[in-house]
Design a protein around this motif. Structure first.
Motif, PDB file in Angstrom:
ATOM      1  N   PRO A 482       9.984 -42.134 -43.289  1.00  0.00           N
ATOM      2  CA  PRO A 482      10.171 -41.987 -44.458  1.00  0.00           C
ATOM      3  C   PRO A 482       9.477 -41.062 -45.397  1.00  0.00           C
ATOM      4  N   VAL A 483       9.923 -40.504 -46.221  1.00  0.00           N
ATOM      5  CA  VAL A 483       9.412 -39.568 -47.163  1.00  0.00           C
ATOM      6  C   VAL A 483       9.872 -39.983 -48.800  1.00  0.00           C
ATOM      7  N   GLY A 484       8.908 -40.598 -49.252  1.00  0.00           N
ATOM      8  CA  GLY A 484       8.928 -41.031 -50.637  1.00  0.00           C
ATOM      9  C   GLY A 484       8.198 -42.317 -50.891  1.00  0.00           C
ATOM     10  N   LYS A 485       8.682 -43.188 -51.693  1.00  0.00           N
ATOM     11  CA  LYS A 485       8.006 -44.188 -52.042  1.00  0.00           C
ATOM     12  C   LYS A 485       8.870 -45.571 -51.555  1.00  0.00           C
ATOM     13  N   GLU A 486       8.503 -46.682 -52.604  1.00  0.00           N
ATOM     14  CA  GLU A 486       8.636 -48.012 -51.877  1.00  0.00           C
ATOM     15  C   GLU A 486      10.519 -48.031 -51.614  1.00  0.00           C
ATOM     16  N   GLU A 487      11.369 -47.293 -52.213  1.00  0.00           N
ATOM     17  CA  GLU A 487      12.536 -47.492 -51.815  1.00  0.00           C
ATOM     18  C   GLU A 487      12.841 -46.822 -50.238  1.00  0.00           C
ATOM     19  N   GLU A 488      12.225 -45.719 -49.961  1.00  0.00           N
ATOM     20  CA  GLU A 488      12.396 -45.006 -48.833  1.00  0.00           C
ATOM     21  C   GLU A 488      11.693 -45.956 -47.721  1.00  0.00           C
ATOM     22  N   ASN A 489      10.573 -46.534 -47.993  1.00  0.00           N
ATOM     23  CA  ASN A 489       9.723 -47.192 -47.005  1.00  0.00           C
ATOM     24  C   ASN A 489      10.709 -48.561 -46.507  1.00  0.00           C
ATOM     25  N   ALA A 490      11.270 -49.070 -47.642  1.00  0.00           N
ATOM     26  CA  ALA A 490      11.910 -50.242 -47.378  1.00  0.00           C
ATOM     27  C   ALA A 490      13.166 -50.156 -46.518  1.00  0.00           C
ATOM     28  N   ALA A 491      13.858 -48.888 -46.827  1.00  0.00           N
ATOM     29  CA  ALA A 491      15.004 -48.734 -45.895  1.00  0.00           C
ATOM     30  C   ALA A 491      14.620 -48.200 -44.450  1.00  0.00           C
ATOM     31  N   SER A 492      13.390 -47.628 -44.342  1.00  0.00           N
ATOM     32  CA  SER A 492      12.894 -47.041 -43.241  1.00  0.00           C
ATOM     33  C   SER A 492      12.469 -48.522 -42.293  1.00  0.00           C
ATOM     34  N   GLU A 493      12.032 -49.408 -42.947  1.00  0.00           N
ATOM     35  CA  GLU A 493      11.545 -50.701 -42.344  1.00  0.00           C
ATOM     36  C   GLU A 493      12.826 -51.159 -41.633  1.00  0.00           C
ATOM     37  N   ASP A 494      13.725 -51.324 -42.663  1.00  0.00           N
ATOM     38  CA  ASP A 494      15.181 -52.014 -42.235  1.00  0.00           C
ATOM     39  C   ASP A 494      15.600 -51.458 -41.247  1.00  0.00           C
ATOM     40  N   ILE A 495      15.918 -50.013 -41.252  1.00  0.00           N
ATOM     41  CA  ILE A 495      16.358 -49.308 -39.911  1.00  0.00           C
ATOM     42  C   ILE A 495      15.642 -49.705 -38.683  1.00  0.00           C
ATOM     43  N   TYR A 496      14.059 -49.367 -38.921  1.00  0.00           N
ATOM     44  CA  TYR A 496      13.464 -49.812 -37.554  1.00  0.00           C
ATOM     45  C   TYR A 496      13.381 -51.013 -37.019  1.00  0.00           C
TER      46      TYR A 496
END
Lengths: 578, 578
Positions: A482-496
């Protein structure tokens, strides 16, 4: 695994003793740390890679019916004395006295112990053949440990041992392991060649080496251009070379004073000649205490394995200076062929020497050399104790069966041996054949260097940015960045979470770090597939996918990323399937 | 696996040194073979059991966030000198000089090396806490290896190490491992108790031991009847005992000539008294070179750990005879409390001695004892250098907090320690706290003896016919035994294939042997579920199913056997789930 929790310390600096790519990158990527000369700690990512390699090896061994055991690593010295290898291994094998005064060794390999084990269990031919193996800690006290885990002192080896009642059965068992080894190295994703090898101190009648070609390798492989023949340098034969054109008759021998000039280079310098015009005379002492003179052209290297074959023993050594003086009458550096046949028990003349028109040689007299020494005229080429044969290393320009020989370096990752009856005879391992007669089993042994597979995968898979792992042994299959803030982190978490659930081995880079740092570490770690979740793409409901080995990334819809990734990893895996 | 192909040699005879069930049965069932005193080869079935145990341990370690690494087994002596444990381990730790003259040790454990590793990687409190572990070869040169793998020299240990920035974090990390250990032993199917333990040569402030209760265990566990309190004998406290009823005043001290009578037993014999009427005086030398007299009732055993706590060091030793003579003026066997307070630096009086009405003691004069020695009258119970406390082992009749103490024997299979800062201080491992100040991390360490789990499962699960494995660590879950001819073999083969496909770990006894032999081996091997395919049942389309731990078999329709077996194994597994 979340990167923030992983004990995977990447570093920029490498220690000064790290000369080869695998050593440098294993330190930089946090796969291992040095404890002492030739011993390393494997950190979690490094150990995980080793475990993946061990699992592949285990699966292929089990697939062909070999059964896993575990032999002690501390072994009684007596068994090594019985085989005679306590001497062969010399200082490479560590020994210690236990508290009750008994000598033990730290096992460098296990032929003795496994033969001793089988001796206690084997009764009948009906039990044969079988193959038992272990994957375990080994220790060899290398004189000069180097290149990180390529030549370390402590390492993990898979060693298998097969037992047979007939030569045909040994051939068959050997071939089964040969094929299993091919599958192991294909599945591990390391390029390899199979070369004829010498069995060296193992003893035995046949051997192949599995070698990963690469510049940093310590082994030299010799092969024909068409690849029909390949051997390591110890085993590579050469065609006889042609006789030098005989011009005018050579003048009589001439003695020249060469004070303190004992090496080939010094003599060349002093007499304004070149090494191929010289004949060097090496004096050996055989295991049985005989003396031998070996003649080589000045520019050729002695091939110890070929010499060993000629001398028929396994323990031949270059004679000590006193012995050389006793035999030749001169100090080291001044031995020569003229008259030597009367002073030694055996005389071996390399074929390339036999076809020289004339050569410069030592005079068997300290500080003197001879010019115009003609083979066949000034020393004999025939006789009871004389052999003209191939005892040198192949060099550029040599051929074998008329084909030009080429050279490349490589890392030995595995070797298979037909040992024959040597260990069973020495350790009293027998069985009763179909007629109730006692027989000695034939044995094969088969080694794989687990740590070397890891290192050679790096040697053959890296670029300026770091490692490029084959997917089968990568520490993780996918890294999500993830490169960014909350939204990118949340999307990454979901993909993970979804990829992990789909059985993909994922690393989520959840560190609070800049994109550049994360990309650098992902490249350094060499994870085969990277998913970047960045602000710009995500705004379009997309993420970026990049294979480590390719330079371009592709954009994939977030809704399709799981399926896309699973397929991509499957595709990488299928390249390494057997 | 087909039995005919398995390297699993069962035998009838056991070696004479096999005293306990696990040792005998591991040999008989073909799980292991002896190489030398205290070293064993694990044959395929034995090694498979160890692998199952290691997988359970690995899963539970990973589940709580510990990360697996591999540390070298050959370690530089310097690190052990830095911690001082080169001395503590004495001859139990093997040492050898390598070819370059450097001293190495064969690791009995790895606190030093792991601390050295972490010292190189740890910078900030942000990296803490973490827990790293390995499962690896260990060697301890036990003076008297015995009981097979229960006290062997070479073994496999899981050793984990956690690092923390605060005592609270250490407590938390310790508790996480404590819970993980419970899950490990439940899943392995071994009964266990958790007892307070001493941390001994490890150092540190707190420890629990996970112990499998069984008669052959070398550890003595002390517990209250209600189970609220349990400790090993080293750690078990006792309530003070009541003063002896004081009858008539005791006569004056009387010196008696006891020539050559130095032991408690001899004195009792000579003076016609009993040990509980005697006071023994032990002379210690502390690590700092001080002398200490420790008084115990004649029938009580010194508790070295309690004495160590009193003396505040880790290296206290019973004084040498010359030292005893120097202090007491008498040969060994004749030390006594009267007048001793002026001759030693410290005097520790066990509480049970302090309440004796009178005792017989040494006279501090060779060949003499004293009768009618009254505590408080003939030697002081108070003073600057005097402590009256608990320094003995608990015995039958003792209580703790008013509850009767009971005793049982057990096998230690795991131990957890709060080490505190000892190793980090000695090996220079530090971190910067939130204020940028250098701090020493606190450490916990956590060991599991993999081989001992195997052995204790046998000690607690066996009968006259052999082993009774918990399903989770059994070499196979199911054994299929055809008894008959082609039809029975074909039906067995079919069941074997289907069960294997259903994920059941099966052994097919395809040997050409009588039913009795097959049944005996199945029982000896201890496989949890046996399916017998016999002629009579098969004629009715049935097979017999018998659990190893039960005595009766049931008949099951061939068409239902797969489903039945899968359910039965699932049911056995669910008993061991956490």
């Amino acid at each position: 695994m979340r990167y923030s929790k992983a004990f995977m310390p990447t570093v920029k600096e490498v220690p000064s003793d790290a000369e080869v790519a695998s050593h440098k990158l294993m330190i930089r990527a946090g796969l291992m740390r040095r404890l002492s000369s030739g011993t390393y700690t494997y950190l979690p990512a490094g150990w995980k890679i080793l475990q993946k390699i061990m699992n592949i090896v285990r699966e292929e061994m089990n697939r062909c019916g070999a059964q896993e055991i575990l032999l002690p690593s501390v072994q009684p010295m007596e068994l090594w004395q019985q085989s005679g290898r306590d001497v062969d291994y010399g200082e490479t094998m560590c020994r210690f006295k236990d508290r009750h005064g008994r000598w033990n060794v730290l096992a460098p390999t296990a032929e003795e112990v496994v033969t001793n084990l089988v001796a206690g269990e084997l009764n009948s031919y009906k039990q044969l053949p079988f193959n038992i193996y272990q994957i375990s800690f080994k220790f060899r006290d290398e004189f000069r440990p180097r290149f990180g885990v390529l030549r370390s002192r402590e390492f993990i080896m898979k060693d298998a041992y097969s037992f047979h009642d007939t030569p045909e059965s040994l051939d068959e068992g050997y071939q089964i392991m040969y094929e299993a080894y091919k599958r192991v190295f294909i599945r591990c994703g390391v390029p390899f060649v199979i070369v004829l090898a010498e069995s060296g101190e193992m003893g035995g009648s046949g051997s192949h080496q599995f070698t990963v070609p690469c510049e940093s390798g310590e082994d030299l492989i010799v092969h024909t251009e068409d690849g029909d023949f390949a051997a390591n340098i110890e085993k590579a034969p050469v065609d006889p070379i042609k006789a030098e054109p005989s011009g005018e008759p050579v003048e009589q021998i001439q003695e020249v004073h060469t004070p303190g000039v004992g090496t080939i280079a010094d003599v060349c310098d002093f007499l304004k000649t070149s090494p191929e015009k010289m004949i060097k005379t090496l004096i050996y002492t055989t295991a049985e205490g005989k003396s031998a003179a070996v003649l080589l052209r000045g520019d050729h290297e002695a091939n110890e394995e070929k010499i060993t074959q000629q001398l028929g023993g396994i323990q031949n050594e270059l004679a000590q200076p006193e012995k050389i003086k006793e035999i030749t009458g001169a100090d080291v550096g001044f031995a020569g062929p003229a008259g030597i046949e009367d002073k030694v028990d055996i005389m071996i003349i390399d074929q390339a020497v036999s076809v020289m028109a004339a050569g410069i040689t030592g005079a068997n007299k300290t500080d003197y050399h001879l010019k115009n020494v003609v083979p066949g005229r000034d020393f004999p080429l025939k006789g009871e104790k004389i052999a003209v044969t191939d005892v040198r290393n192949a060099v550029e320009g040599d051929t074998w069966q008329g084909k030009k020989l080429l050279f490349k370096r490589g890392i030995e990752v595995g070797q298979v041996f037909k040992l024959g009856s040597k260990y069973c005879r020495k350790l009293g391992c027998n069985f009763l054949d179909v007629n109730g007669k006692e027989q000695t089993p034939l044995m094969g042994c088969y080694g794989i260097g687990i740590n070397r597979i890891l290192a050679s995968a790096i040697e053959t898979g890296n670029d300026d940015n770091g490692i490029i792992w084959p997917v089968s042994i990568a520490p993780y299959e996918v890294i999500i960045v993830p490169v960014g803030k909350e939204e990118e982190n949340a999307a990454s978490e979901d993909i993970y979470n979804k990829l992990t659930q789909a059985g993909i081995d994922c690393l989520l880079d959840d560190r609070n770090a800049r994109g550049g740092v994360k990309f650098n570490d992902a490249d350094l770690l060499g994870i085969p597939l990277r998913i970047t979740v960045g602000r710009k793409s995500l705004a379009e409901n997309k993420v970026e996918v990049k294979l480590r080995r390719e330079s371009d990334a592709v954009k994939v819809e977030v809704s399709e990323i799981i399926e896309y990734t699973v397929k991509a990893i499957d595709s990488l895996k299928s390249e390494l399937s057997v």
